[in-house]
Every structure is written in structure tokens, then in C-alpha cells.
Design a protein around this motif. Structure first.
Motif, PDB file in Angstrom:
ATOM      1  N   ALA A  10     -19.412  20.351  36.588  1.00 26.18           N
ATOM      2  CA  ALA A  10     -18.499  19.221  36.658  1.00 26.18           C
ATOM      3  C   ALA A  10     -17.266  19.562  37.497  1.00 26.18           C
ATOM      4  O   ALA A  10     -16.736  18.703  38.206  1.00 26.18           O
ATOM      5  CB  ALA A  10     -18.080  18.794  35.258  1.00 26.18           C
ATOM      6  N   PHE A  14     -15.512  17.671  41.523  1.00 19.28           N
ATOM      7  CA  PHE A  14     -14.191  17.137  41.855  1.00 19.28           C
ATOM      8  C   PHE A  14     -13.827  17.503  43.298  1.00 19.28           C
ATOM      9  O   PHE A  14     -13.695  18.676  43.647  1.00 19.28           O
ATOM     10  CB  PHE A  14     -13.138  17.676  40.882  1.00 19.28           C
ATOM     11  N   VAL A  48     -10.425  10.353  37.725  1.00 10.94           N
ATOM     12  CA  VAL A  48     -11.774   9.795  37.731  1.00 10.94           C
ATOM     13  C   VAL A  48     -11.624   8.299  37.458  1.00 10.94           C
ATOM     14  O   VAL A  48     -10.837   7.891  36.600  1.00 10.94           O
ATOM     15  CB  VAL A  48     -12.689  10.428  36.659  1.00 10.94           C
ATOM     16  N   TRP A  56     -18.452   6.007  35.511  1.00 10.57           N
ATOM     17  CA  TRP A  56     -17.480   6.996  35.977  1.00 10.57           C
ATOM     18  C   TRP A  56     -17.862   7.457  37.386  1.00 10.57           C
ATOM     19  O   TRP A  56     -19.007   7.839  37.645  1.00 10.57           O
ATOM     20  CB  TRP A  56     -17.437   8.196  35.037  1.00 10.57           C
ATOM     21  N   ARG A  59     -14.622  11.361  41.412  1.00 12.74           N
ATOM     22  CA  ARG A  59     -13.926  12.501  40.800  1.00 12.74           C
ATOM     23  C   ARG A  59     -13.153  13.250  41.880  1.00 12.74           C
ATOM     24  O   ARG A  59     -13.739  13.698  42.857  1.00 12.74           O
ATOM     25  CB  ARG A  59     -14.950  13.413  40.115  1.00 12.74           C
ATOM     26  N   LEU A 120     -15.199   9.466  28.131  1.00 12.01           N
ATOM     27  CA  LEU A 120     -15.353  10.435  29.213  1.00 12.01           C
ATOM     28  C   LEU A 120     -16.192  11.596  28.702  1.00 12.01           C
ATOM     29  O   LEU A 120     -15.935  12.130  27.620  1.00 12.01           O
ATOM     30  CB  LEU A 120     -13.989  10.936  29.672  1.00 12.01           C
ATOM     31  N   ASP A 124     -16.821  16.252  32.132  1.00  8.52           N
ATOM     32  CA  ASP A 124     -15.821  15.728  33.069  1.00  8.52           C
ATOM     33  C   ASP A 124     -14.403  16.075  32.618  1.00  8.52           C
ATOM     34  O   ASP A 124     -13.529  16.360  33.442  1.00  8.52           O
ATOM     35  CB  ASP A 124     -15.958  14.215  33.211  1.00  8.52           C
ATOM     36  N   SER A 128     -12.181  18.392  34.992  1.00 10.28           N
ATOM     37  CA  SER A 128     -10.913  17.928  35.564  1.00 10.28           C
ATOM     38  C   SER A 128      -9.795  18.925  35.312  1.00 10.28           C
ATOM     39  O   SER A 128      -8.975  19.198  36.194  1.00 10.28           O
ATOM     40  CB  SER A 128     -10.544  16.562  34.970  1.00 10.28           C
TER      41      SER A 128
END
Length: 370
Positions: A10, A14, A48, A56, A59, A120, A124, A128
Motif C-alpha cells: 500500500a 502512494f 486518498v 478509494w 493515493r 478505509l 491504506d 499513508s
């Protein structure tokens, strides 16, 4: 509350969109030398986007800056938002870690569900945080009692004035280098017990970490300040007789016999990550730990006859904070001569030693970010 998840895939999702005007090194060093809680922010933020049509998506880590909101954005009218709080800790070897982030991710999803927001994924949430901290690693402070405070939040961004769950939502995570939550540092605080206001009621949003709960606490908090207290303590809305929690922290009572009590999770109290950790550490230390109602009348009697030895509060921002005084309209009581008791000091020391990597993390609570 914790489920171990590998955020690496994940994190890679991003996209990093670096700022063209980062804070100069000298200015950042000056800010990190004496950080004040929640007043300075790093160069970037993670985001996001969600929509009912696409789910979603998008990102990214992008430059920190103002958010574009239409005047009719749903959050401004109906308060549909939730948030979290956790910290990144710099260790002596230069690595950066965070504490039980899976628990925060799980609670964030539960808060979103209660506010009719999309949940979420844990991956994620962790991705993040890791992407943001890696991008702004230079902002992690290294001084005593300092950390990089992380504030993930989600809000209804749809331009719509009808009363229904929003179909467009934004998730954002920002970071702020911080020192102690209370300006006085780690010292006993005074608590005003309020009777005319309640933080939450049965069936309400007390177990969700949403802005409305905190907004409702601000007026009684002002009353506490006016009475010379740093924090307010709320009683239950049903009987007006039992302690629930402070404006932003859970509360614990330590008996002279070493037993410890904290109010049970009843739907109107936030399930604190620090609270859960403190319960574990106290039990391992041999204390008789109970999640049980605490009647204000019994607490007052215990402080007066000495059967209550310590009172403390805990939360991510303030960690573990000793309470030296409880007051209200009809009483004003000092706790253990206004000092920090041995149980409070010990559990705070244990917790911070784990968080800052000074002792082995035998619980698997720490997660490396960098």
C-alpha cells in the motif's frame, strides 16, 4: 484491537508529489528544537479520494497546503468527519517507529462506520502514514519527550445540502513535530468535574473519534480553565454519577492497595489505544485491574479517607498524565499531596521506554516506518 498488516504494498501505491518549496534546513532545525503541540506542520500530507462511483483512488503524498472546500461541502453543515491520532518516534539508532498503528486503523474504520462514511482499508491507513513519514523524515524530532504527531482524518467533501451520507469523501493525513501535550510538561494536572454537560450519551457517538464529541467538550473545558483547571471530566449522561472520561483522555483510579480501576467501554467512551496498553502493562505488573464503573461519590470518599492513592489520565497526545487535583462546585480535593504516584510513574515509564526503543518490545506493539 491490533491486527498485524504489512503496509509495504500500500505504501508503494502512494505517488510522491514533492513540494517545490520545502522548509529550509535552518528554519526546520529551529522549529524542532522546541516544538509546541499542534502548531507546526511538515512539508507534505498524504491523501486518498473516495467517491460512490470509483471507491478509494488517487493515493498520493503532496505538498502540505489549504484544502479546497465548496461552501456547500457536506462536512461544513452536517459534521460528517472522523479522525485519529498517533505518533512516530525517533529511536537512538536513527530508525523511526510508530505504536500499535493497526489499532488506530481499526478504530478509524469503526468511527467511519458510525458516521456513515466509507471505511478505509487498514493497508491504506498504514500505507499513508508510512509514505508521509518517509517523505518528511527530516521532521521527526529527537529531543526528550518529542515525537512526530500524526493526524489522519476523513471528511465529507461532496457539494450537497441534503441530509444523507456523502457520496464524495477525502482522506488526509498530516504530521506535526510535538513536545509534551501540556505546556507545563509531565506534571500533575487539575481536573474540573462538570455536572451540567455530558460528552456523549447511550446510543450516541461517544465510541467514535469524531469532531462533534470534542466540539461538545469545549464549553465545559472553558469552564474548567476559568476554575483554574487544565482539563474537564465528564460524568455519565444516564445517572450523572459515574466518571466516564476527560475531554480527550481516559481516566484511571489507583487504590492504596495497588488495585486499579477504569470505566468500562459502554458505547459512550472512546476505546483508547493507550488505555488498552496501560491495562496490559498494569496487569503484567501484578496489579488487580478492573474495568468497572467509578462512582464520583466513592472517588471523593476514597480521596478523603486515603483509600484512593493515585488518579491519572492517558491518551496518545499526553501519554500518561498524573492528576493532582479534582474539583467541582461542592468539593476541591488533592490527590496524593498533588504529586505523581509510583504506579502512575512506573506505567508511564514502561510505556515510553517501549515507544522510544529504550527496552525490548515484547508485545510486538511497535511498527517500523523508516
Amino acid at each position: 484491537m491490533s491486527t498485524t498488516v504489512d503496509p509495504a504494498p500500500a505504501t508503494a501505491a502512494f505517488e510522491i508529489r514533492p513540494t517545490s518549496s520545502p522548509c529550509p534546513d535552518a528554519e526546520r532545525a529551529e522549529l524542532l528544537a522546541t516544538p509546541t503541540f499542534g502548531t507546526v506542520f511538515t512539508d507534505h500530507m498524504a491523501r486518498v479520494t473516495w467517491s460512490a462511483e470509483h471507491g478509494w483512488h488517487d493515493r498520493r503524498v503532496e505538498p502540505y497546503g489549504p484544502l479546497a472546500l465548496d461552501p456547500a461541502a457536506a462536512v461544513l453543515h452536517y459534521g460528517q468527519e472522523v479522525f485519529e491520532g498517533l505518533k512516530a518516534y525517533g529511536h537512538a539508532d536513527g530508525s523511526v517507529w510508530t505504536f500499535r498503528p493497526w489499532a488506530n486503523a481499526t478504530r478509524f474504520a469503526a468511527s467511519a462506520r458510525r458516521l456513515a462514511l466509507p471505511e478505509l482499508a487498514v493497508e491504506d491507513f498504514l500505507g499513508s502514514i508510512e509514505a508521509l513519514v518517509r517523505t518528511d523524515a527530516a521532521w521527526v524530532p529527537s529531543g526528550e519527550e518529542t515525537s512526530l504527531y500524526l493526524r489522519p482524518f476523513m471528511y465529507a467533501s461532496e457539494t450537497f445540502l441534503g441530509v444523507r451520507p456523502a457520496r464524495e469523501v477525502e482522506y488526509v493525513a498530516i504530521a506535526s513535530p510535538v513536545g509534551p501535550y501540556f505546556a507545563s510538561g509531565v506534571k500533575p494536572v487539575s481536573i474540573w468535574v462538570v455536572r451540567d454537560y455530558h460528552r456523549a450519551g447511550p446510543g450516541g457517538t461517544g465510541a467514535a473519534k469524531c469532531g462533534g464529541n470534542y466540539a461538545a467538550s469545549l464549553l465545559p473545558q472553558q469552564e474548567a480553565y476559568a476554575r483554574g483547571c487544565e482539563q474537564v471530566c465528564f460524568l455519565d449522561a444516564a445517572t450523572h454519577s459515574e466518571l466516564e472520561e476527560l475531554g480527550g483522555m481516559n481516566v484511571f483510579v489507583v487504590g492504596a492497595d495497588g488495585s486499579v480501576r477504569t470505566p468500562p467501554l459502554n458505547g459512550s467512551i472512546l476505546e483508547g489505544v493507550t488505555r488498552s496498553s496501560v491495562l496490559t502493562l498494569l496487569a503484567e505488573a501484578g496489579h488487580d485491574v478492573q474495568e468497572a464503573p467509578i462512582r464520583l461519590a466513592d472517588l471523593r470518599a476514597g480521596l478523603e479517607d486515603g483509600s484512593v492513592a493515585e488518579v491519572f489520565a492517558c491518551g496518545t497526545a499526553a501519554v500518561v498524565t498524573p492528576i493532582g487535583r479534582l474539583a467541582s462546585d461542592d468539593f476541591d480535593l488533592t490527590v496524593a499531596d498533588g504529586g505523581t504516584g509510583p504506579v502512575t510513574a512506573a506505567v508511564r515509564g514502561q510505556l515510553t521506554d517501549i515507544q522510544y526503543g529504550r527496552v525490548s518490545d515484547t508485545h510486538g506493539w511497535m511498527h517500523r516506518l523508516l
